[in-house]
Motif scaffolding. Structure first.
Motif, short mmCIF file in Angstrom:
data_model
loop_
_atom_site.label_atom_id
_atom_site.label_comp_id
_atom_site.label_asym_id
_atom_site.label_seq_id
_atom_site.Cartn_x
_atom_site.Cartn_y
_atom_site.Cartn_z
N PRO A 79 0.80 -1.23 0.00
CA PRO A 79 0.00 0.00 0.00
C PRO A 79 0.83 1.28 0.00
CG PRO A 79 -0.85 -1.58 1.59
CD PRO A 79 0.48 -2.09 1.15
N LEU A 80 2.04 1.20 0.56
CA LEU A 80 2.91 2.38 0.62
C LEU A 80 4.34 1.90 0.61
CD1 LEU A 80 3.65 5.32 0.90
CD2 LEU A 80 2.96 5.23 3.31
N ASP A 81 4.94 1.88 -0.55
CA ASP A 81 6.34 1.46 -0.69
C ASP A 81 7.21 2.71 -0.61
OD1 ASP A 81 8.38 -0.58 -1.41
OD2 ASP A 81 8.62 0.71 -3.16
N GLY A 82 8.05 2.74 0.40
CA GLY A 82 8.85 3.95 0.63
C GLY A 82 8.23 4.81 1.71
N THR A 83 7.89 4.16 2.84
CA THR A 83 7.23 4.88 3.93
C THR A 83 8.09 6.04 4.42
OG1 THR A 83 6.19 2.80 4.59
CG2 THR A 83 6.12 4.59 6.17
N ARG A 84 9.40 5.82 4.50
CA ARG A 84 10.29 6.90 4.96
C ARG A 84 10.21 8.10 4.03
NH1 ARG A 84 16.69 5.88 5.82
NH2 ARG A 84 15.82 4.52 7.45
N GLU A 85 10.29 7.86 2.74
CA GLU A 85 10.27 8.96 1.78
C GLU A 85 8.92 9.69 1.83
OE1 GLU A 85 13.62 6.54 1.01
OE2 GLU A 85 11.52 5.91 1.10
N TYR A 86 7.85 8.93 1.97
CA TYR A 86 6.52 9.53 2.09
C TYR A 86 6.45 10.44 3.31
CZ TYR A 86 1.48 9.68 3.13
OH TYR A 86 0.20 10.08 3.44
N GLY A 87 6.95 9.94 4.44
CA GLY A 87 6.91 10.73 5.67
C GLY A 87 7.81 11.94 5.63
N GLU A 88 8.84 11.91 4.79
CA GLU A 88 9.77 13.04 4.68
C GLU A 88 9.33 14.07 3.65
OE1 GLU A 88 13.57 11.32 3.88
OE2 GLU A 88 13.83 10.55 5.92
N GLY A 89 8.19 13.81 2.99
CA GLY A 89 7.70 14.76 2.01
C GLY A 89 8.36 14.65 0.65
N ARG A 90 9.05 13.54 0.40
CA ARG A 90 9.72 13.32 -0.88
C ARG A 90 8.74 12.75 -1.91
NH1 ARG A 90 15.37 12.84 -0.88
NH2 ARG A 90 15.18 11.22 -2.48
N ALA A 91 9.21 12.62 -3.16
CA ALA A 91 8.37 12.09 -4.23
C ALA A 91 8.69 10.64 -4.59
CB ALA A 91 8.52 12.96 -5.49
N ASP A 92 9.82 10.09 -4.09
CA ASP A 92 10.25 8.76 -4.51
C ASP A 92 9.66 7.67 -3.62
OD1 ASP A 92 11.88 9.92 -2.58
OD2 ASP A 92 13.71 8.93 -3.25
N TRP A 93 8.31 7.58 -3.63
CA TRP A 93 7.57 6.51 -2.97
C TRP A 93 6.49 6.05 -3.94
CZ3 TRP A 93 2.37 7.83 -1.98
CH2 TRP A 93 2.08 9.19 -2.05
N ALA A 94 5.85 4.93 -3.63
CA ALA A 94 4.97 4.32 -4.63
C ALA A 94 3.86 3.51 -3.97
CB ALA A 94 5.78 3.43 -5.57
N VAL A 95 2.86 3.17 -4.77
CA VAL A 95 1.82 2.21 -4.41
C VAL A 95 1.90 1.06 -5.39
CG1 VAL A 95 -0.65 1.80 -4.14
CG2 VAL A 95 0.31 4.03 -3.51
N HIS A 96 1.97 -0.17 -4.88
CA HIS A 96 2.10 -1.36 -5.73
C HIS A 96 0.81 -2.18 -5.67
CE1 HIS A 96 6.74 -1.52 -4.91
NE2 HIS A 96 6.36 -0.38 -5.46
N VAL A 97 0.24 -2.47 -6.83
CA VAL A 97 -0.90 -3.37 -6.92
C VAL A 97 -0.59 -4.37 -8.02
CG1 VAL A 97 -3.39 -3.59 -7.29
CG2 VAL A 97 -2.48 -1.54 -6.18
N GLY A 98 -0.15 -5.57 -7.64
CA GLY A 98 0.23 -6.59 -8.60
C GLY A 98 -0.69 -7.80 -8.50
N LEU A 99 -0.75 -8.55 -9.58
CA LEU A 99 -1.53 -9.80 -9.61
C LEU A 99 -0.62 -10.93 -10.05
CD1 LEU A 99 -4.18 -11.40 -9.45
CD2 LEU A 99 -4.59 -10.78 -11.85
N SER A 100 -0.47 -11.91 -9.18
CA SER A 100 0.27 -13.13 -9.50
C SER A 100 -0.72 -14.21 -9.92
CB SER A 100 1.06 -13.59 -8.28
OG SER A 100 1.53 -14.92 -8.45
N VAL A 101 -0.45 -14.83 -11.06
CA VAL A 101 -1.26 -15.95 -11.54
C VAL A 101 -0.35 -17.15 -11.71
CG1 VAL A 101 -2.79 -16.82 -13.34
CG2 VAL A 101 -2.88 -14.40 -12.70
N ASP A 102 -0.65 -18.21 -11.00
CA ASP A 102 0.19 -19.41 -11.02
C ASP A 102 1.65 -19.08 -10.72
OD1 ASP A 102 -1.99 -21.07 -11.60
OD2 ASP A 102 -1.76 -20.76 -13.76
#
Length: 250
Positions: A79-102
């Motif tokens: 849900p929040l990749d790069g929690t430190r960067e997010y908390g520091e007000g930076r832009a280098d964080w992300a949200v990941h939504v992936g689907l694995s099939v088999d």
């Protein structure tokens, strides 16, 4: 709505929620990161229950359910990749939504809310390579293996925060090689791997083997993303670096 359209919509909206939370002024630093994790995770899980109720979910912020091991379709989310960067007000964080099939990274979306962009698992033209090559490394704890590979390739270093931001930087033309040996979990790289594969990039473990998902132990410690013509050189450099197969978390 297709699976990919759903992944993109969820990642985009989760990112907007996180931006709104950061802008409300009620949280800061680590408390902001904790609140962001909870808010984004709750939204993503509810959206998946609503639209894909029969699928399993593996989330960094949710207690693991071993029943997922019997499922063919498993959403793997950070849900929040790069929690430190997010908390520091930076832009280098992300949200990941992936689907694995088999066990394969079938599709996914990576939102870069700080940059106003969502990258889904779709074909796209690849950027020109840099001269010299540019190697992504952790901005706080660059792994010695990545530093050694950069030296072997004559590459310049590009420090950056989250795994998703680094992986997408290769697609965005901000860097050429992303080598990670410092320890990751499936949610750190499933969506980025799916997006990179759809774009035509090389994606593998650092020994060249495939990434496999929905394992009983979700620890998946290493990753290589680069353009396919670079992969043999990078893998050769990795093989020459002692201990590359025994990455430690960090």
């Amino acid at each position: 709505m297709t699976d990919l359209e759903l992944a993109e919509a969820i990642a985009r909206q989760a990112g907007e929620l996180l931006l709104g939370l950061r802008g409300c002024g009620l949280f800061a630093g680590k408390s902001l990161g904790r609140a962001g994790d909870r808010v984004a995770n709750a939204f993503i899980l509810e959206a998946l229950r609503e639209h894909r109720p029969g699928d399993a979910v593996l989330s960094e912020e949710e207690q693991d359910n071993p029943a997922r091991l019997e499922a063919r379709r498993v959403w793997v989310v950070d849900p929040l990749d790069g929690t430190r960067e997010y908390g520091e007000g930076r832009a280098d964080w992300a949200v990941h939504v992936g689907l694995s099939v088999d066990g394969q990274p079938a599709l996914g979306a990576v939102a870069l809310p700080g940059l106003g962009e969502v990258l889904g698992a779709r074909p796209r033209p690849l950027p020109a390579l840099g001269a010299p090559l540019r190697m992504l490394v952790s901005r706080t704890r660059p792994a010695k293996e990545a530093l050694a590979v950069a030296e072997a390739l004559g590459a310049t270093l590009v420090p950056m925060g989250s795994a998703g931001a680094k992986a997408m930087a290769v697609l965005r033309g901000e860097a050429d090689v992303y080598v990670h040996t410092g320890g990751q979990y499936e949610w750190d790289n499933c969506a980025p791997a799916a997006v990179a594969l759809a774009a035509g990039l090389h994606v593998s473990r650092v020994d060249g083997s495939q990434l496999v998902y929905n394992n009983a132990d979700p620890y998946l410690p290493d990753l290589l993303i680069c353009q396919k013509q670079l992969a043999p050189r990078v893998l050769d450099a990795l093989r020459g670096e002692a201990g590359v197969g025994t990455a430690q978390q960090g």
